[in-house]
Structures are given as structure tokens and as C-alpha cells.
Enzyme design. Structure first.
Site, PDB file in Angstrom:
ATOM      1  N   ASP A 168       7.250   9.579 -10.237  1.00 23.89           N
ATOM      2  CA  ASP A 168       6.128  10.009  -9.405  1.00 23.89           C
ATOM      3  C   ASP A 168       5.633  11.373  -9.864  1.00 23.89           C
ATOM      4  OD1 ASP A 168       6.030   7.758  -7.927  1.00 23.89           O
ATOM      5  OD2 ASP A 168       6.999   8.569  -6.146  1.00 23.89           O
ATOM      6  N   ASP A 206       7.629  -2.057  -5.780  1.00 21.81           N
ATOM      7  CA  ASP A 206       8.194  -0.748  -5.457  1.00 21.81           C
ATOM      8  C   ASP A 206       9.462  -0.899  -4.614  1.00 21.81           C
ATOM      9  OD1 ASP A 206       8.372   1.977  -5.271  1.00 21.81           O
ATOM     10  OD2 ASP A 206       6.451   2.276  -4.273  1.00 21.81           O
TER      11      ASP A 206
HETATM   12  C1  DGJ Z   1       6.443   5.358  -4.475  1.00 19.08           C
HETATM   13  C2  DGJ Z   1       5.802   5.085  -5.804  1.00 19.08           C
HETATM   14  O1  DGJ Z   1       6.549   5.650  -6.817  1.00 19.08           O
HETATM   15  C3  DGJ Z   1       4.372   5.603  -5.775  1.00 19.08           C
HETATM   16  O2  DGJ Z   1       3.779   5.430  -7.028  1.00 19.08           O
HETATM   17  C4  DGJ Z   1       3.604   4.875  -4.701  1.00 19.08           C
HETATM   18  O3  DGJ Z   1       3.498   3.524  -5.021  1.00 19.08           O
HETATM   19  C5  DGJ Z   1       4.302   5.069  -3.370  1.00 19.08           C
HETATM   20  N1  DGJ Z   1       5.683   4.696  -3.436  1.00 19.08           N
HETATM   21  C6  DGJ Z   1       3.630   4.258  -2.292  1.00 19.08           C
HETATM   22  O4  DGJ Z   1       4.273   4.360  -1.093  1.00 19.08           O
END
Ligand code: DGJ
Length: 750
Positions: free
Chosen positions: A524, A464
Site C-alpha cells: 500500500d 484482498d
Molecule cells: C487494502 C489494499 O491493499 C488497498 O489497495 C485497498 O484495496 C484497500 N485494502 C481497500 O480496503
């Protein structure tokens, strides 16, 4: 295949050709890029200058055809009479590169700077251009489905050269076109915008340090009458994860200049004598079979020439990710509980997301640290992984190695490791970026991530990255080179780890990241109706096997929309399926439905992940040639909706096919107070009895079976009617707003 005939270079892929020549001024002319032609056809595309163009600045005053501004070029410079956008700027100094020689090479030419490249069967045309103090090399590498090109500048003089702008590709194609770009932001990625290309320049650019959710590096140039399955459509992309730039602008002569490369915004790179600078590879393809033709080429190119070889056509596991269900609030017992549930439903991989290290109980602390949070995980990652493995599931882990919180041991020990300029550093999501241009920072990340990966059986990594970079110009580029170095050092020795990259969802959905890991978390925003846009628009340029696609809770966290579980599943099926919701509180009927979804997906996993993807008027289809899976999606319905047909693409018109509906369930609660009209007793629609009934009783939605020829399915078979306000009936489709159906079409034989 590349050949040189009568002074014309013919670059030929499957269904497209690019014809180039060096003209008498040593400039690279683009004769044709489009339909497959023979190299001998090059002559037909020569531009006759006649008496020339007004206001021309000529390279030879006796030759009206020496006006660079009027030539269709595949590279140009500034200050020599071509007043269109230049791909190369030294900052106030003219450039005048002329071709000195060229050669055709079997295979690729490897880069020196560590930028990832397309791989596989290919030929390369190398063209060398020189001027007083510099040498420019252009590389055109021809793969079956695309041409990949890049440029390299070398300082051959005695003084430093300051590069202000250096594109990977420049093309002048003739005609009327539209440009489609894919734009947005966090939870709103990939919104498609289409505009006519005119004399005003259209620019699609990212300056956030990443390829970004604001403007994807991929774009499309199409003729105005192009449609899904017909017409001339060009697809473009860049194998790069940092700031990018693309533009299109039409000239008086009717040529559209298309530019692709690193964003020149604030870019500046000083090259000492003897130094070189390499641009990333730009990808271009063409199809005269409409948008679907170009998508098909791009999909196959990504699958065969971009993603790591180990993962090419290798089925991806169905995963459960704890993030949306738990966020930072978990401990080992809770995770094991979820894993047990996930296993029962059929999930194959359990992914522990953010929050397992340091003081990571919120997004305010812990990033940068790798010590296990023992309060949450007393047995560490290895203890947890062993228990998950013992349940018969694989184990995967989330990392965010590029960032650091101020409240972390790493920041306390190395405040100088963050990316900064002379001003006080700014935070994004409470974090700084680490300066990946520093070798010691890269070593720290490689050593720590590798140690965690080797401490347990970890078969999946979610990588990430959650903040924009404020680094400018060359530093922003060097950051990305640093990232590539880290990814290469961690994952090349561990090719069997499934790497899913992520950057606040789809903030780094690009071909550069796909060179290291075969899938990317698209957004997300897992609301299925939003995903129709996000996944649907990604499908123009990327194959569905590159999408992490999860079923999450309803009402949805980003939209509050309450979408039926069937639709949540049907949308996520067209990608790498996962589940990301708190399984502990789901009613039994939803668990049963999820178990059925997973079993169904397992049956058709290869078709969903690697089948040929097509966008339909009212949905999507995937097909492996024998089995076609087609989904019909609805948004808002109106009263008394008319009949609807389903047109399946690519079937053999003379073969016989059997179609059947994938069985779906209706919740009693969906009918609210209407239930009392059919129940033998007077029921309170908000009362206990109905609420209990809703958790336990379902009704089957309409099921349809049709046996017909491929020709009939191509013409569009008639689907069951939709609910029309006259009651429930098993011969209708009763799922209304945000409803969807999925059909299985199997070939029976001729
Ligand atoms: C952003 C990601 O897109 C989410 O899926 C998740 O992993 C969060 N970060 C965790 O902080």
C-alpha cells in the site's frame, strides 16, 4: 534430469546439480548442491570420519562414521544422534526413518491436499523411508531453473500420530554463508536484512496466518564474497501462503543446515491410521553468477512453472484503480468521470476497489455482503461495467471474500461462521475472518463471487485480505487449504480473468498466491522512493511481471514525500503499470505527462513486463536482447555532485547501440524564487503568476544521445552532469532530489 549412477542420485538443472546418496544407515546424504557437475563426481564429496568426533552418539558403535550429527544430510529425525534442528517432530517421540526404496518418475507427482504445485517440464525422484508406524516420502522435482521438494508422512500404524513439526525441506551445505531475509510490516514490506550464518540459528518465520509482510517466505543464502554478478548464491522459496518457517544454522563440522516449511509454532496435526499429511513444496536454486544469476533463475521459474499458463508472457493491461483517489466516497457519476479521464490518458482497464457492496461506506461495515450498494451504484455493477466497456475500457472489481464485518447481513445471519476459539473473538480492521475450513462458508464465497463475476464483463479481480489470523497450528493450515479450494473453484473455470491478489498490500506476496493469479499488489506504499526498496528487493526472488506498480499522488499519502511525476512513472514502469490517484484535479501538464508515460510504456510494455531484469548500481534495467531500458534513480543529492556513469549489463560487446534519454519535463514551480532571476519582471515566488505558470509551463530536462559499442556501455558511459547550482541548462540533468532518468538503448547492428 535425474539419474542414478553408482549409488549416487544426480539431479541436474540448468547450471546447477544436486547429488544425493542413501548411506549404509539408510539416511539421505547431501553430497553436493551447487555448480553443475556430473553424477560420477559424487564420490569426491564423501566425508571421511577418521577417528570420529568427540561426544558422538553412534548408530553403530564400531563405526566412527555412523554419527548422524556429523553427516551432511538432506533429511533427518530426532532422538537418533543428530542433535541439530530436526525437520520432523512427533512431540517427545524419536523418529528413525530409513530409506526402503526409491524411483525416478517422468513428470510431477500430484498432491492430494490441494496445495498448489509447480508445473511444467520436470522429473521427480521419490524416496520412501519407513519406521515402525509411519512412512515418509520425499519428493525432489527437478525443473530447468529450480529443484522443488516436499515431504509426505503417512500413518501406517494402529495408533494416532501427533505431528508437531514437519518441514518441506532440509539441507546441509558446507561452507561460510550469509542469509538474507526480507522483512517488514504494512507499508514497509521487503526490507532486506543480511547476517552471517553461525552456530546461532537464524529464523525467518511468519505466524500471522499468512506468508506475511513481516517475513517473506523467500530468502537467500550466499557466500560472503558473492556480489551482484559473481559468486555462489542460493535462492529459496516456498509455494505456500500460510505460516512459514525458514532457518539456517552452522554445525561444528561446517555444514549449514537450512530448513523450510510450515511454521511449527503451535502446529499440531493428529494423523489417524491410514491418514497422510503433505507439506507444501519448497523451492531451491543456485547460481555461481551472483545475486543476479539466482534472481534470473527465480524469475524464469516463476514465469514458467508457477503462474497460471494463460498469463505466461501475456501483456498486462494498464489499469486505473479508484482506491487512493476515492476510497469509499464515490458514486456512478464520479466513477464514470474518472474512467473517462483515465481512458483519455490511455488506461485500458478501470478497477473499482472497495466500497461497492452492502453498507460499505467505511471499513466498519459491509464485508461479507454481496448486494450492490444501490445508493452509490443505482445501475449495479453490470450497469457500470457496461458504461465503462462502452468507453473502450475493460472493467475490474475488488473483493475481500475472506472477511466479515460485525455490521453485515452475513454476520447477522451466521455469527457462527467466523474463525474463533473459546475466547471472545478479536477484530482487526473492524473485521473477523470467516472460517474457511467450513465447507458451507467456502460454498457461500464461491457462489457469491462467481455470481458477481458472471453478472458483468469483469476481466480483472483484485482479491484482498486485510487482517491477520489468530487461528493456530493445524487450523491455520486448514484455513489456507480452504482458501486454495475457493480460488481454484472460482478461477480455474475463468482462466482469462486477471487475478491480482493483495493483502493490505504485500502481506501475502508468495508463490502459493502466484499459482492462482500472475500478479500481486506489492504494497500500500506507492511512494516511488519506498518502492525502490520494495520492488527492488522483491526482484531478488520474483519477476517484475508479478508486481502491481501504480503511480499515485504527491505529496504521498504514506510519507508526505513530494516526488516528481517522472520518477513516479519511471519506478512503476518496472512492473505492471497502473495509476491510482484522483485524476480530476490534476493540472493539465500532469495529465499530458501521464498520457506520454502511458504511450511510452505501451511501446515497450513487453520489455518492461517480461524483459530480463537487472539491478544496477544506480538503478534498474530490463532487456529483451534488442532493446534495453535503463533507469537511474536518485535519492538525496548533495551540492556540486560529481559525474555519474551508467553501466549496462548483458550487451553484445561487439555490437553497436544507440542510447537516448526518454524525454522528461521540469516544472517551473521546482525553481521557486530562483525564477525571478531569469524572468524579465519581478515575480513573487508564492504569487498567482508563478502558480499559474507552474500548471502550464514546463522546461525540458537534459537529453542525451550516445552511439557506442556494447563494450563501451558495459564499461560505463558518462551521463550528463547533474545540476550544480549554476543555472538551468539543457545539457544537464536538472531533476534533483528523488529525480530519475530513463534511457532507451537499441541495438543498431555489428
Ligand atoms: C487494502 C489494499 O491493499 C488497498 O489497495 C485497498 O484495496 C484497500 N485494502 C481497500 O480496503
Amino acid at each position: 534430469m535425474i539419474e542414478l549412477k553408482n549409488g549416487v542420485f544426480g539431479l541436474h538443472g540448468e547450471g546447477f546439480s544436486c547429488l544425493l546418496r542413501i548411506n549404509k544407515y539408510g539416511l539421505l546424504e547431501l553430497l553436493h548442491f551447487g555448480e553443475a557437475l556430473s553424477t560420477e563426481d559424487g564420490e569426491a564429496f564423501l566425508c571421511r570420519p577418521g577417528i570420529g568426533w568427540g561426544s558422538s552418539v553412534l548408530m553403530d558403535e564400531n563405526d566412527a562414521g555412523s554419527c548422524a550429527d556429523a553427516m551432511p544430510l538432506a533429511w533427518s529425525g530426532s532422538g537418533r544422534g543428530d542433535f541439530r534442528e530436526s525437520p520432523l517432530e512427533f512431540g517427545g517421540i524419536s523418529t528413525d526413518f530409513r530409506c526402503s526404496h526409491s524411483k525416478i518418475i517422468n513428470g510431477p507427482v500430484l498432491m492430494k491436499s490441494g496445495i498448489p504445485q509447480a508445473k511444467g517440464d520436470c522429473d521427480t525422484l521419490e524416496m520412501v523411508f519407513t519406521e515402525a508406524n509411519a512412512e515418509l516420502r520425499l519428493y525432489f522435482t527437478v525443473f530447468r531453473d529450480a529443484i522443488v521438494r516436499r515431504a509426505v508422512l503417512g500413518n501406517t500404524g494402529k495408533e494416532n500420530i501427533v505431528l508437531k513439526k514437519f518441514m518441506s525441506s532440509m539441507l546441509d551445505i558446507h561452507g561460510d554463508f550469509e542469509m538474507s531475509t526480507f522483512d517488514g510490516g504494512w507499508i514497509a514490506e521487503m526490507r532486506k536484512h543480511t547476517a552471517p550464518v553461525s552456530e546461532n540459528r537464524i529464523v525467518s518465520e511468519s505466524t500471522t496466518g499468512a506468508s506475511s509482510n513481516r517475513h517473506n517466505p523467500g530468502f537467500i543464502i550466499s557466500e560472503p564474497d558473492a556480489a551482484e554478478d559473481s559468486g555462489r548464491v542460493y535462492g529459496f522459496n516456498l509455494i505456500y501462503s500460510g505460516n512459514h518457517y525458514a532457518s539456517a544454522q552452522k554445525s561444528l563440522q561446517g555444514f549449514v543446515r537450512i530448513m523450510q516449511g510450515i511454521s511449527p509454532s503451535e502446529f499440531s496435526k493428529e494423523l489417524a491410521p491410514g491418514e497422510i499429511f503433505e507439506t507444501p513444496e519448497a523451492v531451491m536454486t543456485f547460481s555461481d553468477k551472483g545475486f543476479s544469476g539466482t534472481s534470473e533463475k527465480m524469475h524464469r521459474f516463476v514465469t514458467e512453472n508457477i503462474i497460471p499458463e494463460h498469463w505466461r508472457n501475456r501483456p498486462r493491461p494498464i489499469l486505473y484503480n479508484d482506491w487512493e483517489g476515492c476510497m469509499f466516497d464515490f458514486n456512478e457519476a464520479k466513477l464514470l468521470n474518472l474512467a473517462k479521464e483515465a481512458k483519455k490518458l490511455g488506461c485500458e482497464l478501470f478497477v473499482l476497489d472497495d466500497g461497492w457492496f452492502g453498507k460499505r461506506d467505511s471499513d466498519k461495515a459491509g464485508l461479507g455482503d454481496y448486494s450492490i450498494n444501490k445508493r452509490k451504484l443505482p445501475n449495479g455493477i453490470s450497469g457500470l461495467a457496461k458504461k465503462i466497456n462502452a468507453m473502450g475500457m475493460e472493467f475490474g472489481l475488488w473483493f475481500e471474500p475472506e472477511s466479515v464485518n460485525e455490521d453485515s447481513d452475513l454476520y447477522r445471519a451466521h455469527p457462527d461462521w467466523i474463525l474463533r476459539d473459546e475466547f471472545p473473538p478479536l477484530k482487526g480492521r473492524n473485521q473477523f475472518l470467516l472460517d474457511l475450513t467450513k465447507p458451507e462458508v467456502r460454498d457461500y464465497i464461491v457462489e457469491n463471487v462467481s455470481a458477481v463475476l458472471d453478472s458483468a464483463k469483469i476481466t480483472y479481480v483484485k482479491w484482498d485480505m486485510n487482517r491477520h489470523s489468530t487461528a493456530l497450528g493445524a487450523k491455520a493450515h486448514d484455513y489456507i487449504l480452504g482458501l486454495y479450494d475457493i480460488l481454484r473453484r472460482i478461477f480455474e473455470p475463468r482462466p482469462e480473468i486477471l487475478l491480482e491478489s493483495c493483502s493490505s498490500g504485500g502481506n501475502r506476496f508468495d508463490l502459493g498466491m502466484l499459482c492462482f493469479g500472475p500478479q500481486i499488489w506489492c504494497s500500500d506504499d506507492t511512494d516511488p522512493i519506498e518502492r525502490l526498496t520494495i520492488q527492488g528487493n522483491l526482484s531478488y526472488l520474483y519477476p517484475q511481471s508479478a508486481f502491481g506498480a501504480h503511480v499515485s499522488a504527491a505529496p504521498h499519502a504514506q510519507t508526505l514525500r513530494n516526488t516528481p511525476l517522472c520518477t513516479r512513472g519511471n519506478v512503476s514502469f518496472f512492473g505492471c503499470l497502473g495509476y491510482e490517484l484522483d485524476l480530476r484535479h490534476l493540472p493539465g501538464i500532469e495529465k499530458k505527462q501521464i498520457a506520454e508515460q502511458i504511450a511510452f510504456y505501451k511501446n515497450y510494455r513487453e520489455v518492461f513486463q517480461f524483459g530480463k531484469f537487472r539491478r544496477l548500481k544506480n538503478g534498474w534495467q530490463v532487456s529483451d536482447g534488442k532493446t534495453t531500458l535503463a533507469a537511474v534513480f536518485r535519492k538525496l543529492v548533495h551540492a556540486a555532485p560529481g559525474y555519474e556513469t551508467l553501466r549496462i549489463k548483458d550487451l553484445d560487446k561487439t555490437a553497436i547501440y544507440n542510447m537516448k534519454t526518454y524525454e522528461q519535463k521540469l516544472r517551473i514551480g521546482q525553481f521557486g524564487s530562483l525564477v525571478k532571476h531569469v524572468a524579465p519582471v519581478d515575480l513573487d515566488p508564492n504569487g498567482f503568476v508563478l502558480r499559474i505558470a507552474d500548471r502550464h509551463i514546463t522546461l525540458p530536462d537534459g537529453k542525451q544521445e550516445i552511439r557506442a559499442s556494447g563494450a563501451a556501455f558495459s564499461a560505463g558511459i558518462m551521463l550528463l552532469p547533474l545540476f550544480r547550482g549554476t543555472g538551468y541548462d539543457q545539457n544537464q540533468r536538472t531533476l534533483t532530489d528523488f529525480g530519475s532518468e530513463l534511457y532507451i538503448i537499441e541495438e543498431e547492428g555489428k
